[in-house]
Design a protein around this motif. Sequence first.
Motif, PDB file in Angstrom:
ATOM      1  N   ILE A  29       0.832  -1.201   0.000  1.00 34.03           N
ATOM      2  CA  ILE A  29       0.000   0.000   0.000  1.00 34.03           C
ATOM      3  C   ILE A  29       0.867   1.252   0.000  1.00 34.03           C
ATOM      4  N   TYR A  30       1.910   1.248   0.803  1.00 32.25           N
ATOM      5  CA  TYR A  30       2.833   2.380   0.833  1.00 32.25           C
ATOM      6  C   TYR A  30       3.426   2.629  -0.557  1.00 32.25           C
ATOM      7  N   LEU A  31       3.870   1.557  -1.214  1.00 30.67           N
ATOM      8  CA  LEU A  31       4.462   1.702  -2.543  1.00 30.67           C
ATOM      9  C   LEU A  31       3.459   2.244  -3.556  1.00 30.67           C
ATOM     10  N   ARG A  33       0.936   4.130  -3.001  1.00 28.08           N
ATOM     11  CA  ARG A  33       0.608   5.525  -2.707  1.00 28.08           C
ATOM     12  C   ARG A  33       1.797   6.461  -2.941  1.00 28.08           C
ATOM     13  N   SER A  34       3.008   5.984  -2.725  1.00 32.81           N
ATOM     14  CA  SER A  34       4.166   6.874  -2.757  1.00 32.81           C
ATOM     15  C   SER A  34       4.864   6.930  -4.112  1.00 32.81           C
ATOM     16  N   GLU A  35       4.761   5.884  -4.878  1.00 32.27           N
ATOM     17  CA  GLU A  35       5.420   5.854  -6.184  1.00 32.27           C
ATOM     18  C   GLU A  35       4.481   6.428  -7.241  1.00 32.27           C
ATOM     19  N   ALA A  36       5.057   6.916  -8.299  1.00 33.85           N
ATOM     20  CA  ALA A  36       4.249   7.351  -9.441  1.00 33.85           C
ATOM     21  C   ALA A  36       3.895   6.092 -10.227  1.00 33.85           C
ATOM     22  N   PHE A  37       2.996   5.305  -9.667  1.00 30.52           N
ATOM     23  CA  PHE A  37       2.668   3.996 -10.209  1.00 30.52           C
ATOM     24  C   PHE A  37       1.451   4.097 -11.115  1.00 30.52           C
ATOM     25  N   ASP A  38       1.573   3.600 -12.328  1.00 34.42           N
ATOM     26  CA  ASP A  38       0.464   3.575 -13.279  1.00 34.42           C
ATOM     27  C   ASP A  38       0.179   2.106 -13.600  1.00 34.42           C
ATOM     28  N   TYR A  39      -0.917   1.601 -13.075  1.00 33.98           N
ATOM     29  CA  TYR A  39      -1.276   0.193 -13.233  1.00 33.98           C
ATOM     30  C   TYR A  39      -1.365  -0.208 -14.708  1.00 33.98           C
ATOM     31  N   THR A  40      -1.946   0.658 -15.531  1.00 33.35           N
ATOM     32  CA  THR A  40      -2.108   0.350 -16.954  1.00 33.35           C
ATOM     33  C   THR A  40      -0.756   0.191 -17.640  1.00 33.35           C
ATOM     34  N   VAL A  41       0.163   1.090 -17.366  1.00 30.63           N
ATOM     35  CA  VAL A  41       1.508   0.999 -17.949  1.00 30.63           C
ATOM     36  C   VAL A  41       2.206  -0.263 -17.441  1.00 30.63           C
ATOM     37  N   TRP A  42       2.070  -0.546 -16.152  1.00 27.02           N
ATOM     38  CA  TRP A  42       2.697  -1.740 -15.572  1.00 27.02           C
ATOM     39  C   TRP A  42       2.184  -3.002 -16.249  1.00 27.02           C
ATOM     40  N   GLN A  43       0.875  -3.119 -16.424  1.00 28.82           N
ATOM     41  CA  GLN A  43       0.314  -4.306 -17.078  1.00 28.82           C
ATOM     42  C   GLN A  43       0.804  -4.402 -18.516  1.00 28.82           C
TER      43      GLN A  43
END
Length: 76
Positions: A29-31, A33-43
């Motif tokens: 959860i921390y990661l 919220r804190s990272e500029a994480f884009d689920y679509t790009v990751w997938q």
Amino acid sequence: MSEDNVALVSRCMDVLCNQVGIVEAERFIYLMRSEAFDYTVWQRERYDAMTPEQIEIALDRYSKEHPFHGKKAVVI
């Protein structure tokens, strides 16, 4: 947050904690919220790195582990 959303978050947290434990769930959860994480790009990056054979194996494994996924429920 609506009661439906609270229930969903609670169920998902239960699954996450049961799979990886409370410490790793909180870290996840921390990661998120804190990272500029884009689920679509990751997938997209995840599946672009796989061969068609690897994707087929993963889909077959998923369908065996989740036999009712995608089947329509009978409404009475």
